[in-house]
Design an enzyme around this catalytic site. Sequence first.
Site, PDB file in Angstrom:
ATOM      1  N   ARG A 185      -4.539   0.830  -1.445  1.00 56.46           N
ATOM      2  CA  ARG A 185      -4.065  -0.553  -1.504  1.00 56.46           C
ATOM      3  C   ARG A 185      -3.683  -0.874  -2.943  1.00 56.46           C
ATOM      4  O   ARG A 185      -4.494  -0.738  -3.858  1.00 56.46           O
ATOM      5  CB  ARG A 185      -5.146  -1.497  -0.980  1.00 56.46           C
ATOM      6  CG  ARG A 185      -4.672  -2.910  -0.703  1.00 56.46           C
ATOM      7  CD  ARG A 185      -5.790  -3.760  -0.102  1.00 56.46           C
ATOM      8  NE  ARG A 185      -6.241  -3.239   1.172  1.00 56.46           N
ATOM      9  CZ  ARG A 185      -7.464  -2.762   1.393  1.00 56.46           C
ATOM     10  NH1 ARG A 185      -8.361  -2.739   0.434  1.00 56.46           N
ATOM     11  NH2 ARG A 185      -7.797  -2.310   2.582  1.00 56.46           N
ATOM     12  N   HIS A 195       0.439   5.815   1.046  1.00 62.02           N
ATOM     13  CA  HIS A 195      -0.386   6.897   1.575  1.00 62.02           C
ATOM     14  C   HIS A 195       0.008   8.211   0.909  1.00 62.02           C
ATOM     15  O   HIS A 195       1.197   8.450   0.647  1.00 62.02           O
ATOM     16  CB  HIS A 195      -0.196   7.047   3.091  1.00 62.02           C
ATOM     17  CG  HIS A 195      -0.348   5.781   3.856  1.00 62.02           C
ATOM     18  ND1 HIS A 195      -1.520   5.056   3.873  1.00 62.02           N
ATOM     19  CD2 HIS A 195       0.533   5.090   4.624  1.00 62.02           C
ATOM     20  CE1 HIS A 195      -1.358   3.976   4.630  1.00 62.02           C
ATOM     21  NE2 HIS A 195      -0.119   3.979   5.090  1.00 62.02           N
ATOM     22  N   HIS A 203       4.847   0.306   0.662  1.00 63.35           N
ATOM     23  CA  HIS A 203       5.284  -0.454   1.831  1.00 63.35           C
ATOM     24  C   HIS A 203       4.323  -1.597   2.154  1.00 63.35           C
ATOM     25  O   HIS A 203       3.173  -1.610   1.700  1.00 63.35           O
ATOM     26  CB  HIS A 203       5.426   0.455   3.054  1.00 63.35           C
ATOM     27  CG  HIS A 203       4.133   1.108   3.464  1.00 63.35           C
ATOM     28  ND1 HIS A 203       3.665   2.276   2.897  1.00 63.35           N
ATOM     29  CD2 HIS A 203       3.192   0.762   4.384  1.00 63.35           C
ATOM     30  CE1 HIS A 203       2.520   2.620   3.443  1.00 63.35           C
ATOM     31  NE2 HIS A 203       2.197   1.704   4.359  1.00 63.35           N
ATOM     32  N   GLU A 227       3.954   7.777   8.754  1.00 63.36           N
ATOM     33  CA  GLU A 227       3.933   6.876   9.900  1.00 63.36           C
ATOM     34  C   GLU A 227       5.323   6.338  10.173  1.00 63.36           C
ATOM     35  O   GLU A 227       6.235   6.488   9.343  1.00 63.36           O
ATOM     36  CB  GLU A 227       2.951   5.725   9.656  1.00 63.36           C
ATOM     37  CG  GLU A 227       3.293   4.867   8.458  1.00 63.36           C
ATOM     38  CD  GLU A 227       2.151   3.938   8.050  1.00 63.36           C
ATOM     39  OE1 GLU A 227       1.005   4.180   8.453  1.00 63.36           O
ATOM     40  OE2 GLU A 227       2.420   2.972   7.306  1.00 63.36           O
ATOM     41  N   GLN A 260       0.829  -1.202   0.000  1.00 63.88           N
ATOM     42  CA  GLN A 260       0.000   0.000   0.000  1.00 63.88           C
ATOM     43  C   GLN A 260       0.862   1.250   0.000  1.00 63.88           C
ATOM     44  O   GLN A 260       2.096   1.196   0.104  1.00 63.88           O
ATOM     45  CB  GLN A 260      -0.939  -0.010   1.215  1.00 63.88           C
ATOM     46  CG  GLN A 260      -0.223  -0.166   2.538  1.00 63.88           C
ATOM     47  CD  GLN A 260      -1.179  -0.346   3.698  1.00 63.88           C
ATOM     48  OE1 GLN A 260      -1.179   0.459   4.641  1.00 63.88           O
ATOM     49  NE2 GLN A 260      -2.003  -1.395   3.645  1.00 63.88           N
TER      50      GLN A 260
END
Length: 248
Positions: free
Chosen positions: A136, A41, A116, A58, A39
């Site tokens: 995804r 972001h 990642h 993150e 996936q």
Amino acid sequence: MFTPPAGRRIGEVWFDRDGDEALPLLVKYIFTSERLSIQVHPDDVQARAAGLAGGKEECWYILDCAPDAVLGIGLTKSLTPEDFAAAARDGSIEQLIEWKPVKPGDFYFIRAGTVHAIGANIALAEIQQNADVTYRLYDYGRPRELHLRQGQAVSRLAPYDRPALHANLGESRSLLSPGEAPFAVNLCHLRAGQATLPLDGRPLWFLPLRGIGTINGAPFDKGECWLIDDGDDVAIETDCDALVAAVS
């Protein structure tokens, strides 16, 4: 604090606050028995352009893992957008992800745009911007929705370029500085009787990893997350290690 339901396996534990106003950071403990989806972001600018509240960056601190555990972070080589999209469609993206061997104490910052995946048999702490936005790209044939167009548009089609960090319990060091991300993360080793945390008017997310103590008289233990503000009474009863995060 989280109490697992009796007789149920738990894959993720989220620490957020009830109410209308969301906290800027979200803390999770993640426990994997199989590889999670590949996936990506978006960053804040990309997310807002798509009508979303914000993007997501993150970081991961490995708590425990199997000897052969891996994380997928970045690509093994630079790709064109067309080759990347084709690899996501036919599944060959799985071989183009850089699968990094990991061990307890490893720390990785996952910048927005980094392709990642978390491998199997890993327990980790994740600290992230509090945004529910995941594109995804590939899910090993599992019947879940993919977001190839959105994911291709925000992905960094190159290898991961940030050096890996390793920090054992017992150390105190900066893992992520305010200039690198929207939040900072430190691994802190606190001695018994010590109650000094870097409070400067900002709330702190406090993740005990080892040791015990109290916050405002309530006991804390490993596997929890506490939001600490100025004026809170923190007492360290035994030598303690913790991840401590704050908004930059």
